[in-house]
Design an enzyme around this catalytic site. Structure first.
Site, PDB file in Angstrom:
ATOM      1  CG  ASP A  44      42.925  38.004  38.140  1.00  0.00           C
ATOM      2  OD1 ASP A  44      42.481  37.697  37.012  1.00  0.00           O
ATOM      3  OD2 ASP A  44      42.262  37.872  39.184  1.00  0.00           O
ATOM      4  CG  ASN A  73      42.740  30.750  32.928  1.00  0.00           C
ATOM      5  OD1 ASN A  73      43.879  31.194  33.079  1.00  0.00           O
ATOM      6  ND2 ASN A  73      41.755  31.106  33.742  1.00  0.00           N
TER       7      ASN A  73
END
Ligand code: IPE
Ligand code: IPE
Ligand code: MG
Length: 246
Positions: free
Chosen positions: A24, A72
């Site tokens: 991330d 996502n």
């Protein structure tokens, strides 16, 4: 310390068998440098290559990386589209080197919503490496821990409905055999880059007793040195699995 010297410090008996990484912070890393989020994703791929090389050098048993979550898809179309192209390019460019390194590639997740091109690339890369005996490298793409558990439950429900098994036959081991990670050890160490302290729907079942390692470093800036540092830190942890000290 140079990576090679650090690698020598790793006590193999204290190494995690299975490391999982929530990669991330790509977008924030690029934004902080005045660049577009896409530049962060491109840089993240470069980092991933170095991390996989480190895992190969360490003869790690299994490495799982979170590349794209079931959530996502909510991102703007242009970003999703960019990520898909990057993914496709990565598979094409890297598969021969992975194969040469004896890596056994597997995909975790749904994959059926990917383009036909990506689906065929996934299939051919997986097929190419299916007999390899080195690092088990799992890429979680269109992956969600809840989705994986629900798919496993559906498969078992169908087996019960057809009379193949009875409901009482379902144990944790039987359940695990329906997960995308079937045949692989549970996650020993979960690393999240990017500074947030959450799991974001990653490997919910497999991380039941994982040690957690959170770092502020954004994934593009995550180095093999910091990766090895996390492994060394893991070696100092006292894992009790519900038992008592000592
Ligand atoms: C991780 O980085 C990569 C993917 C989720 C595909 P992000 O894109 O989430 O970057 P940040 O967290 O917004 O900085
Ligand atoms: C987790 O990162 C998913 C991947 C790294 C692929 P996100 O950026 O999607 O997670 P949240 O939204 O911050 O929880
Ligand atoms: Mg993020």
């Amino acid at each position: 310390m140079a990576t090679d010297d650090l690698l020598k410090k790793v006590d193999k008996s204290k190494m995690p068998r299975h490391v999982a990484i929530i990669m991330d912070g790509n977008g924030r890393c690029a934004n902080a440098l005045g660049l577009l989020r896409s530049a962060g994703h491109t840089a993240g791929v470069k980092t991933l290559k170095k991390i996989l090389t480190t895992a190969v050098n360490l003869k790690m048993e299994a490495l799982t990386v979170y590349a794209f979550s079931t959530e996502n898809w909510k991102r703007p179309f242009a970003e999703v589209d960019f990520l898909m192209h990057l993914f496709s390019e990565y598979l094409e460019k890297e598969k021969l080197e992975m194969h040469a390194n004896n890596v056994r590639l597997r995909f975790l997740g749904r994959t059926e919503d990917f383009s036909p091109l990506i689906q065929s690339q996934i299939q051919s890369a997986t097929e190419l490496m299916k007999n390899n005996t080195g690092v088990k490298f799992n890429i979680a793409a269109d992956y969600g821990g809840q989705d994986e558990i629900v798919r496993a439950a559906q498969k078992l429900a169908r087996k019960v409905a057809s009379g193949e098994i009875s409901a009482d036959d379902i144990t944790p081991n039987v359940f695990e055999d329906e997960l995308d990670t079937v045949g692989q050890p549970p996650v020993d160490l979960l690393i999240r880059t990017g500074g947030d302290f959450r799991i974001s729907n990653f490997l919910l079942w497999q991380t039941a007793y994982a040690e957690l390692y959170f770092t502020k470093t954004n994934f593009p800036e995550f180095t093999p040195e910091e990766f090895i540092g996390a492994l060394l830190d893991f070696g100092k942890r006292d894992r009790r699995f519900g038992g008592i000290v000592g």
